[in-house]
Structures are given as C-alpha cells and as structure tokens.
Write an enzyme that holds these catalytic residues in place. Structure first.
Site, PDB file in Angstrom:
ATOM      1  N   LYS A   1      45.249 -43.370   7.035  1.00  0.00           N
ATOM      2  CA  LYS A   1      43.793 -43.205   6.918  1.00  0.00           C
ATOM      3  C   LYS A   1      43.059 -44.507   7.234  1.00  0.00           C
ATOM      4  O   LYS A   1      42.095 -44.541   7.998  1.00  0.00           O
ATOM      5  CB  LYS A   1      43.458 -42.751   5.493  1.00  0.00           C
ATOM      6  CG  LYS A   1      41.999 -42.830   5.140  1.00  0.00           C
ATOM      7  CD  LYS A   1      41.225 -41.790   5.901  1.00  0.00           C
ATOM      8  CE  LYS A   1      39.744 -42.046   5.864  1.00  0.00           C
ATOM      9  NZ  LYS A   1      38.999 -41.058   6.594  1.00  0.00           N
TER      10      LYS A   1
ATOM     11  N   CYS B   1      32.399 -45.080   6.277  1.00  0.00           N
ATOM     12  CA  CYS B   1      33.856 -45.107   6.435  1.00  0.00           C
ATOM     13  C   CYS B   1      34.317 -46.274   7.279  1.00  0.00           C
ATOM     14  O   CYS B   1      35.101 -47.107   6.831  1.00  0.00           O
ATOM     15  CB  CYS B   1      34.300 -43.813   7.089  1.00  0.00           C
ATOM     16  SG  CYS B   1      33.585 -42.389   6.288  1.00  0.00           S
TER      17      CYS B   1
HETATM   18  N1  SAJ Z   1      29.828 -46.279  17.013  1.00  0.00           N
HETATM   19  C1  SAJ Z   1      29.544 -47.215  18.022  1.00  0.00           C
HETATM   20  N2  SAJ Z   1      30.150 -47.037  19.228  1.00  0.00           N
HETATM   21  C2  SAJ Z   1      31.004 -45.997  19.486  1.00  0.00           C
HETATM   22  C3  SAJ Z   1      31.281 -45.074  18.457  1.00  0.00           C
HETATM   23  C4  SAJ Z   1      30.668 -45.240  17.219  1.00  0.00           C
HETATM   24  O1  SAJ Z   1      28.796 -48.165  17.829  1.00  0.00           O
HETATM   25  O2  SAJ Z   1      31.472 -45.912  20.617  1.00  0.00           O
HETATM   26  C5  SAJ Z   1      29.180 -46.447  15.697  1.00  0.00           C
HETATM   27  C6  SAJ Z   1      28.272 -45.279  15.312  1.00  0.00           C
HETATM   28  O3  SAJ Z   1      27.004 -45.417  15.872  1.00  0.00           O
HETATM   29  C7  SAJ Z   1      28.282 -45.392  13.806  1.00  0.00           C
HETATM   30  C8  SAJ Z   1      29.688 -45.913  13.504  1.00  0.00           C
HETATM   31  O4  SAJ Z   1      30.177 -46.437  14.702  1.00  0.00           O
HETATM   32  O5  SAJ Z   1      27.332 -46.338  13.358  1.00  0.00           O
HETATM   33  C9  SAJ Z   1      30.647 -44.892  12.965  1.00  0.00           C
HETATM   34  O6  SAJ Z   1      30.483 -43.643  13.617  1.00  0.00           O
HETATM   35  P1  SAJ Z   1      31.710 -42.701  14.046  1.00  0.00           P
HETATM   36  O7  SAJ Z   1      31.154 -41.510  14.704  1.00  0.00           O
HETATM   37  O8  SAJ Z   1      32.687 -43.471  14.824  1.00  0.00           O
HETATM   38  O9  SAJ Z   1      32.447 -42.358  12.692  1.00  0.00           O
HETATM   39  P2  SAJ Z   1      32.023 -41.798  11.229  1.00  0.00           P
HETATM   40  O10 SAJ Z   1      31.857 -42.981  10.319  1.00  0.00           O
HETATM   41  O11 SAJ Z   1      30.902 -40.851  11.291  1.00  0.00           O
HETATM   42  O12 SAJ Z   1      33.360 -41.010  10.831  1.00  0.00           O
HETATM   43  C10 SAJ Z   1      34.604 -41.710  10.852  1.00  0.00           C
HETATM   44  C11 SAJ Z   1      35.618 -40.901  11.672  1.00  0.00           C
HETATM   45  N3  SAJ Z   1      36.807 -41.707  11.963  1.00  0.00           N
HETATM   46  C12 SAJ Z   1      37.286 -41.864  13.228  1.00  0.00           C
HETATM   47  O13 SAJ Z   1      36.757 -41.382  14.192  1.00  0.00           O
HETATM   48  C13 SAJ Z   1      38.544 -42.665  13.356  1.00  0.00           C
HETATM   49  C14 SAJ Z   1      36.014 -39.646  10.894  1.00  0.00           C
HETATM   50  O14 SAJ Z   1      37.025 -38.929  11.571  1.00  0.00           O
HETATM   51  C15 SAJ Z   1      36.517 -40.033   9.495  1.00  0.00           C
HETATM   52  O15 SAJ Z   1      36.885 -38.903   8.731  1.00  0.00           O
HETATM   53  C16 SAJ Z   1      35.369 -40.705   8.785  1.00  0.00           C
HETATM   54  O16 SAJ Z   1      35.048 -41.905   9.523  1.00  0.00           O
HETATM   55  C17 SAJ Z   1      35.804 -40.991   7.353  1.00  0.00           C
HETATM   56  O17 SAJ Z   1      35.385 -40.232   6.462  1.00  0.00           O
HETATM   57  O18 SAJ Z   1      36.630 -41.879   7.143  1.00  0.00           O
END
Ligand code: SAJ
Length: 408
Positions: A205, A259
């Site tokens: 995780k 997360c």
């Molecule tokens: N982000 C960027 N650039 C990217 C992708 C995301 O700057 O290319 C930023 C987003 O804008 C945001 C942050 O990262 O601020 C996180 O967004 P996210 O969509 O990557 O993830 P979360 O936090 O919404 O959800 C994550 C997910 N983990 C992964 O993709 C590895 C989800 O599957 C998990 O279940 C969740 O964390 C959790 O609960 O841990």
C-alpha cells in the site's frame, strides 16, 4: 450453504462507508460504526456526509432494505473490518491511535472463528503488533481468529467502481487467515485477490502511493527546470512519452489529497536512512507549491511595474485534483488562501463547490472576464473550452492550454 457473514465496519469515512454500502448491496447485513454520532445519524437517515458519486443512492437503498445500519458501538459479527484514518503526529510520524482504538472497541465482541481485517494505511509491522495486543487481552482467541491486512486502493471519485473491480492484496497473519479473508472479499470484489503476508501487504500500500509521489515529483522538477530553460514542459513530456518505455506524469501545483502526500512518510519514518529518494520526492512536491506562489507574485510585480496598478488575479480551481469537489490537502486552495492573506486582489474560482467559509467564490466565466491575470491551477474539464481575451496574462500550471495541441 451460501456464505453470508454478518459484518461490522469500523469507521464510516471515505473508505468505510462505500465499503459498507457495497457489501450491504450483496444482501449481507452490515453494521457501520463511527465514533461521531452525527455521522451515525446521517447514515441511518439514508444520507451521506462525504461526497462521492452514486454513494448516497446506494446507502439510502441499503438502509431502507435493512442491510445497512450505523451505530456508535460495534456488535457481535463474523467479520470485522477496520477502516479508520491514520493521520500524522508531530514530525510526520504516523498516528495509529484510531486503529488501536478500533481494535480495543471490537475486543469484547470477538468470538472464535471471527475474521478481522485492517484496511487502514499503517506502517509495516503494525498488523503483527496489533495481533499481539489482541492476543494478550483475549488469550483464549490465540490461533482461533483470522487476522489479515487488506489495503484499500480506490481512487476518490471512482470509489464504488474501484472497490468492486480493483485487484486486492491480502496479507494474512498465517495462511489460514489469508484464505479466510480471500473467501470474504470474493463476496463483493470482482478483481483478483492476491495472497501474501501482512508485512508485504502493508508495504505494498505504501509503495503504491510513494511510487506515484516520486513520479509526480519527477514531472514537477522537470517543470521547474523547463521554466528556467524556456522549454514548454508539456510538449517535452508528450514527446518523451513517445518512447516505448517512458511515461512521465503531469506537473501541477503540488500533490494534494489524503494519500499520496501522506503515505510516503510512513516509509520515511520507519526507514529514515534508506528512503532518500522517497523523502526527496516529498520535498520536491512541496517545494513546487511554494514555487508556484513565487511565480504568481513575480507576474504580479511585472504587471504593477507596467500598468501602475494592482492586478486582479483569477485563481482557477481549488480542489486537489480535476473534476471533483474534494479540497483535502489541496495545494491550489493553499496557494489561493496564501495570496488572499497577503492582500492580493484574488477572484477564487471553484465550479464544483457551492461555497466556502473563508473564501468567497466567483463564477468562472465572470472571473475570466474581470481578471487581469488568470492562473490555471486545476485542469477541470469545465475550463478547457474557455475563451480568454488574448490581452490578458495567463499562467498555466496544469497544462490546460495544451488541450488543443496537435496530438499526431
Ligand atoms: N497529480 C499530479 N500529476 C499527476 C497525477 C496526479 O500532480 O500526473 C496530483 C493530483 O493533482 C493530486 C495528487 O497528485 O493533487 C494525487 O492525486 P491522484 O489522482 O494521483 O491520487 P489520489 O490521492 O486521489 O488517490 C491515490 C491513488 N493511488 C495511486 O494512484 C497509486 C488511489 O488508488 C489510492 O487508493 C489513494 O491514493 C489512497 O487512498 O491511498
């Protein structure tokens, strides 16, 4: 005989409530437990206290059917799932006190043959430690209950779909526990269930989110380098990603949500000497938010020198990522608030939210019209086709202007 266990879920937040509703929708009786009586009341009225597509309808249906009921106390059951938050204490140390307290709450209700699953994010080794505590207090249950760690991995905004369809990693305290937990998850998960031990599942995780954090940090670092080199980072990434083994993520205003900006610390705090890259990625992603604030201020100064007046700045998007209404740990919100506090003339725009306590929201079309400087911070679909007056200064931190780029 059809296996229909009675289930107790500890914690009715972003993971516990959707999980409870989904399990209940399979005709399984679920009691959701939350220490907050307001949450319990809301759920028992068939309503929800969080925002997640399709969740309210599912909760309402299952409460009405009598499959889902919330309470502040657990009850006897066959399966206990722990889905409570694990925030930080001082110096980014994980605070597992909610998980410990959930274990303490279920202790009096446990019986031989029960399955206990932890879904909350926890440091490596915690499941084993909690099992020890459990067996110290209820030694007659030693080797007579099943214990497993099964991390949630759902994406906010797609939670219900992903709970059902994502593959799951299930780490049992022993093989019997892994098998028992697999049997249970197979009742409502269509994805594949992979068995392992508790420590590997716990690390899995943490690693998933740290992996993403490191990769986003790479993109954010590139964006700052490219700014200095006067290279369009979006074009650069698009071209680099044409390589069959390169897949650079998108830069932004920093990493938000509950997360990705949190979980890497669970690794860093346990493996301080070794987790150098993971720690540096955290720093880069945090620095990116500060860099954005400074960039905006530089442009404000330039405007003031030229126009001899204070500019009006539209901050476009406040949520932590596109097309959702979730503001948790949002860097865009932090940036906007900081600029307001420093006395700049800010028009805050967030089309997915009706109102905020400390920040007055402005309609996005009006903001574009009124502002001198338009700052795109979140790549909401709603912003994509906006026509912006070419006289206005646009600062694009999320690649919105790249939308029309020729993708051939
Ligand atoms: N982000 C960027 N650039 C990217 C992708 C995301 O700057 O290319 C930023 C987003 O804008 C945001 C942050 O990262 O601020 C996180 O967004 P996210 O969509 O990557 O993830 P979360 O936090 O919404 O959800 C994550 C997910 N983990 C992964 O993709 C590895 C989800 O599957 C998990 O279940 C969740 O964390 C959790 O609960 O841990």
């Amino acid at each position: 005989m059809i296996y229909k266990p009675r289930v107790v879920i500890m914690g009715l937040g972003y993971i516990g409530l959707p999980t409870a509703a989904l399990i209940a929708s399979k005709g399984i009786v679920v009691r959701g437990v939350d220490v907050n009586p307001d949450v319990v009341k809301t759920v028992n009225e068939g309503k929800i206290h969080i925002t997640e597509p399709d969740l309210e309808g599912l909760v309402k249906y299952n409460v009405e059917k009598g499959y889902l009921r919330a309470d502040t106390k657990p009850t006897e059951a066959d399966v206990f799932i722990i889905a409570v938050p694990t925030p930080f204490k001082e110096r980014y140390k994980p605070d597992i006190s909610y998980v410990e307290s959930a274990v303490n709450m279920i202790l009096p209700y446990l019986k031989v043959g029960n399955l206990i699953v932890i879904e909350s994010t926890i440091p490596v080794g915690t499941t084993e430690e909690l099992a020890k505590i459990l067996f110290t207090r209820r030694d007659e249950l030693k080797d007579k209950v099943y214990i497993a760690y099964c991390p949630e991995r759902v994406l906010p905004g797609r939670i219900l779909y992903e709970i059902e369809h994502n593959d799951r990693v299930i780490g049992g305290l022993d093989d019997k526990s892994t098998d028992k937990a697999k049997e249970f998850y197979a009742l409502f998960v269509k994805g594949r269930l992979y068995g392992t031990d508790t420590k590997t599942a716990e690390m899995c995780k943490l690693v998933e989110n740290a992996y993403r954090d490191v990769n986003i940090a790479f993109a954010n670092e590139l964006s700052m380098i490219c700014d200095e080199a006067k290279i369009n980072v979006w074009e650069l990434i698009e071209l680099a990603n044409k390589h069959p083994r390169v897949n650079i993520l998108s830069p932004g205003v920093g990493v938000g949500g509950h997360c990705i900006a949190v979980d890497p610390w669970f690794i860093i705090s346990s493996f301080k000497e070794k987790a150098k890259l993971i720690e540096m990625a955290r720093k880069v992603n945090r620095d990116k938010t500060e860099w954005v604030v400074n960039k905006i201020k530089e442009e404000i100064e330039k405007f003031k020198r030229k126009q001899k007046r204070e500019p009006v700045i539209a901050c476009m998007g406040l949520t932590y990522k596109p097309d959702i209404d979730d503001l948790r740990e949002s860097p865009a919100l932090k940036i906007t608030y900081q600029l307001m506090q420093e006395g700049f003339r800010i028009l805050a725009v967030e089309p997915h939210i009706d109102g905020l306590e400390k920040i007055k929201l402005v309609d996005y079309r009006k903001a574009i019209e009124k502002a001198d400087i338009i700052v795109f911070m979140v790549k909401h679909r709603k912003f994509m086709d906006l026509k912006v007056d070419s006289q206005k200064l646009v600062i694009d931190f999320c690649g919105i202007l790249e939308n029309g780029r020729d993708k051939n």
